[in-house]
Design a protein around this motif. Structure first.
Motif, PDB file in Angstrom:
ATOM      1  N   SER A 136      58.554  -4.238  99.454  1.00 48.48           N
ATOM      2  CA  SER A 136      57.434  -3.949 100.338  1.00 48.48           C
ATOM      3  C   SER A 136      57.377  -2.455 100.630  1.00 48.48           C
ATOM      4  O   SER A 136      58.370  -1.861 101.067  1.00 48.48           O
ATOM      5  CB  SER A 136      57.569  -4.720 101.655  1.00 48.48           C
ATOM      6  OG  SER A 136      56.554  -4.345 102.558  1.00 48.48           O
ATOM      7  N   SER A 166      48.079  -2.192  95.981  1.00 45.74           N
ATOM      8  CA  SER A 166      47.747  -3.595  96.235  1.00 45.74           C
ATOM      9  C   SER A 166      48.201  -4.024  97.620  1.00 45.74           C
ATOM     10  O   SER A 166      47.459  -4.706  98.350  1.00 45.74           O
ATOM     11  CB  SER A 166      48.382  -4.488  95.170  1.00 45.74           C
ATOM     12  OG  SER A 166      47.823  -4.235  93.891  1.00 45.74           O
ATOM     13  N   GLN A 167      49.413  -3.628  98.012  1.00 44.82           N
ATOM     14  CA  GLN A 167      49.919  -3.996  99.333  1.00 44.82           C
ATOM     15  C   GLN A 167      49.118  -3.322 100.440  1.00 44.82           C
ATOM     16  O   GLN A 167      48.867  -3.930 101.487  1.00 44.82           O
ATOM     17  CB  GLN A 167      51.405  -3.630  99.442  1.00 44.82           C
ATOM     18  CG  GLN A 167      52.302  -4.482  98.560  1.00 44.82           C
ATOM     19  CD  GLN A 167      53.766  -4.087  98.663  1.00 44.82           C
ATOM     20  OE1 GLN A 167      54.130  -3.140  99.365  1.00 44.82           O
ATOM     21  NE2 GLN A 167      54.624  -4.810  97.957  1.00 44.82           N
ATOM     22  N   GLY A 169      45.942  -2.558 100.255  1.00 46.72           N
ATOM     23  CA  GLY A 169      44.689  -3.302 100.325  1.00 46.72           C
ATOM     24  C   GLY A 169      44.832  -4.593 101.101  1.00 46.72           C
ATOM     25  O   GLY A 169      43.967  -4.943 101.926  1.00 46.72           O
ATOM     26  N   GLU A 170      45.924  -5.310 100.876  1.00 48.03           N
ATOM     27  CA  GLU A 170      46.161  -6.561 101.597  1.00 48.03           C
ATOM     28  C   GLU A 170      46.330  -6.307 103.091  1.00 48.03           C
ATOM     29  O   GLU A 170      45.809  -7.060 103.930  1.00 48.03           O
ATOM     30  CB  GLU A 170      47.404  -7.251 101.033  1.00 48.03           C
ATOM     31  CG  GLU A 170      47.212  -7.770  99.609  1.00 48.03           C
ATOM     32  CD  GLU A 170      48.517  -8.214  98.983  1.00 48.03           C
ATOM     33  OE1 GLU A 170      49.567  -8.141  99.671  1.00 48.03           O
ATOM     34  OE2 GLU A 170      48.517  -8.629  97.806  1.00 48.03           O
ATOM     35  N   ALA A 171      47.055  -5.234 103.433  1.00 45.80           N
ATOM     36  CA  ALA A 171      47.251  -4.896 104.845  1.00 45.80           C
ATOM     37  C   ALA A 171      45.923  -4.550 105.513  1.00 45.80           C
ATOM     38  O   ALA A 171      45.647  -4.979 106.648  1.00 45.80           O
ATOM     39  CB  ALA A 171      48.237  -3.737 104.977  1.00 45.80           C
ATOM     40  N   ASP A 173      42.912  -5.528 104.604  1.00 46.87           N
ATOM     41  CA  ASP A 173      42.115  -6.749 104.740  1.00 46.87           C
ATOM     42  C   ASP A 173      42.491  -7.501 106.012  1.00 46.87           C
ATOM     43  O   ASP A 173      41.623  -7.957 106.770  1.00 46.87           O
ATOM     44  CB  ASP A 173      42.320  -7.662 103.524  1.00 46.87           C
ATOM     45  CG  ASP A 173      41.532  -7.209 102.318  1.00 46.87           C
ATOM     46  OD1 ASP A 173      40.565  -6.444 102.485  1.00 46.87           O
ATOM     47  OD2 ASP A 173      41.897  -7.604 101.186  1.00 46.87           O
ATOM     48  N   GLY A 174      43.796  -7.618 106.224  1.00 47.58           N
ATOM     49  CA  GLY A 174      44.267  -8.338 107.404  1.00 47.58           C
ATOM     50  C   GLY A 174      43.867  -7.650 108.696  1.00 47.58           C
ATOM     51  O   GLY A 174      43.420  -8.305 109.653  1.00 47.58           O
ATOM     52  N   HIS A 220      40.668  -0.245  91.163  1.00 45.48           N
ATOM     53  CA  HIS A 220      41.215  -1.038  92.269  1.00 45.48           C
ATOM     54  C   HIS A 220      41.501  -0.140  93.472  1.00 45.48           C
ATOM     55  O   HIS A 220      41.245  -0.527  94.627  1.00 45.48           O
ATOM     56  CB  HIS A 220      42.493  -1.751  91.824  1.00 45.48           C
ATOM     57  CG  HIS A 220      43.147  -2.542  92.903  1.00 45.48           C
ATOM     58  ND1 HIS A 220      42.489  -3.514  93.626  1.00 45.48           N
ATOM     59  CD2 HIS A 220      44.410  -2.504  93.407  1.00 45.48           C
ATOM     60  CE1 HIS A 220      43.309  -4.042  94.517  1.00 45.48           C
ATOM     61  NE2 HIS A 220      44.477  -3.439  94.404  1.00 45.48           N
ATOM     62  N   VAL A 224      40.227  -0.298  97.409  1.00 46.56           N
ATOM     63  CA  VAL A 224      41.091  -0.221  98.592  1.00 46.56           C
ATOM     64  C   VAL A 224      40.617   0.889  99.522  1.00 46.56           C
ATOM     65  O   VAL A 224      40.551   0.701 100.751  1.00 46.56           O
ATOM     66  CB  VAL A 224      42.555  -0.003  98.168  1.00 46.56           C
ATOM     67  CG1 VAL A 224      43.433   0.272  99.390  1.00 46.56           C
ATOM     68  CG2 VAL A 224      43.069  -1.226  97.409  1.00 46.56           C
ATOM     69  N   LYS A 227      37.847  -0.032 101.740  1.00 53.27           N
ATOM     70  CA  LYS A 227      38.205  -0.834 102.911  1.00 53.27           C
ATOM     71  C   LYS A 227      38.375   0.068 104.131  1.00 53.27           C
ATOM     72  O   LYS A 227      38.224  -0.378 105.276  1.00 53.27           O
ATOM     73  CB  LYS A 227      39.486  -1.630 102.638  1.00 53.27           C
ATOM     74  CG  LYS A 227      39.377  -2.624 101.491  1.00 53.27           C
ATOM     75  CD  LYS A 227      40.703  -3.335 101.239  1.00 53.27           C
ATOM     76  CE  LYS A 227      40.688  -4.128  99.940  1.00 53.27           C
ATOM     77  NZ  LYS A 227      39.710  -5.221  99.936  1.00 53.27           N
TER      78      LYS A 227
END
Length: 451
Positions: A136, A166-167, A169-171, A173-174, A220, A224, A227
């Motif tokens: 992470s 990628s991580q 982007g996920e953070a 989004d949340g 990608h 991100v 976002k």
């Protein structure tokens, strides 16, 4: 590397902390310390294959065993063990990265073999592992509506790679979906905010004739960054250290950029055979105007905190002790009324004044062809520095970057970002891109062929 006294202290400390007398310093090491000597490793003696296998098994087995114990006892995370090995011990790979490289089952076997011999009990989380370890690079904390997103890859100066992007982007989004979050603040672990992208990734893909992978990664990353760009939250980049290339582009996607006297910005791309591909050619002129964006992007000038603030790239320049309070103040104010002013913040600043004059539209044909614009003297140190920087840039990259900057004023941001992506295959397909990126890795000056 450490000296025998530190080696002895380390082994004794490990023995105490893990309650494992086996790790205590040997008498031979204690004798070295007592005599003020170090190990003699200058000899040319080798070892046979069997001995080499035993040494590898013993050393790696111990490394994996101790590393798994450290994590199991909550001393630090798996990622921090690897960072400690790479930063503190100068290892190329951390223990868990090595385990992934040789295979986790093989690493468990080595550790188990060593544990049986040493009378140790390995933690179940390690012995039962079958799949490769996932790392992470993004840490998130939320307090009083402010989400702090830490980019945590300090051993690589937080350079962007596929996993990190990628991580992130996920953070995002949340956080964008949370009603209890009003503000998102990005920061980098260590001395840098983000020192660009992973250059080795680019070189490996070019040599493998896999430029499509570079496009996919960059596309990608654009998603991100959007976002942040389109977030309803107030977004802040805590650029209190070094922000280079893709790291600076990440910061420019935020509403605000907070810096201190240690802040340094730079777009190094044209000097390494490419152009800024994560929005640098589009957001920069929209923030500080075309002339100042040419100064920053084409010549790759280092911008100290004062210059970055004058150009408008840094929105808040504060003392280090005031960063937290500044974030809270920005959070209370909310999103800016107008993010893209299209002009520098301080027209009286000497750097701004020079940039607007030297990089004016009328001077660009001369500058792009290697000439000296009318009214400027090559003996002037500031002028000479710019000419030298431009002469060291890859010609194709310089031309493409200039065209992309010019196009920003005639279209919306989305279209401009699309043009950046559209040129990636052309720029990364040049011989100069491979030369410039390879030279950076190899620590030498590139030699460009304009091909």
């Amino acid at each position: 590397l450490t000296g025998s006294p530190i080696a002895m202290h380390s082994t004794d400390y490990l023995a105490t902390q893990l309650d494992t007398p086996r790790y205590s310093a040997t008498q031979s090491l204690r004798d070295l310390v007592a005599d003020g000597r170090t190990w003699d490793v200058e000899g040319e003696e080798g070892c046979d294959d069997d001995a080499a296998v035993r040494i590898r098994e013993r050393l790696l087995g111990q490394v994996f065993a101790v590393s798994s114990q450290i994590v199991a006892e909550g001393i630090c995370s798996m990622e921090d063990v690897d960072r400690g090995a790479k930063v503190g011990l100068r290892w190329a790979l951390g223990p868990f990265e090595i385990a992934n490289r040789i295979g986790v089952r093989e690493a468990v076997r080595m550790a188990s073999s060593y544990a049986d011999e040493a009378g140790l009990e390995l933690p179940e989380w390690f012995t039962e592992r079958q799949e490769s370890f996932d790392f992470s690079y993004i840490d998130v904390e939320v307090e009083d509506g402010i989400a702090t997103v830490r980019i945590n890859r300090p051993e690589a100066m937080n350079a962007l790679n596929v996993t990190l992007v990628s991580q992130l982007g996920e953070a995002l989004d949340g956080l964008n979906a949370r009603d209890d979050v009003t503000t998102i603040a990005l920061e980098g672990a260590g001395k840098a905010f983000v020192a660009g992208a992973d250059v080795k990734f680019f070189v490996d893909k070019i040599r493998a004739d896999a430029i499509q992978d570079i496009y996919d990664f960059t596309a990608h990353a654009h998603t991100v960054l959007d976002k942040l760009e389109s977030s309803q939250k107030t977004t802040i980049a805590l650029t209190t250290g070094l922000a280079l290339g893709g790291g600076l582009e990440l910061a420019l996607a935020c509403d605000y950029r907070v810096g201190t006297r240690r802040t340094q910005f730079r777009f190094p791309e044209t000097g390494i055979g490419i152009y800024p591909g994560l929005g640098g050619t589009q957001r920069t002129p929209r923030i500080c105007g075309i002339e100042c964006s040419r100064y920053a992007v084409l010549a790759g000038n280092f911008l100290d905190a004062a210059s970055a603030e004058a150009l408008g790239l840094l929105t808040h320049l504060v003392e280090p002790s005031q960063v937290e309070a500044t974030v809270a103040l920005i959070a209370s104010v909310g999103k800016p009324g107008q993010k893209y002013l299209g002009r520098p913040a301080d027209l009286e600043n000497s750097t701004v004044a020079f940039a607007k004059s030297f990089y004016s539209e009328g001077n660009m044909p001369s500058l792009l062809s290697g000439g000296v614009p009318d009214g400027f003297e090559v003996d002037d140190k500031v002028v000479s520095r710019q000419l030298k920087s431009l002469s060291r840039a890859a010609p194709i990259a310089l031309s493409m970057a200039s065209a992309l900057l010019d196009s920003a004023s005639g279209s919306d941001l989305e279209s401009g970002l699309g043009r950046e992506l559209g040129g990636l295959e052309a720029i990364f397909g040049t011989a100069d891109a491979l030369e410039g990126l390879s030279a950076l890795i190899e620590g030498r000056r590139p030699s460009y062929s304009n091909l």
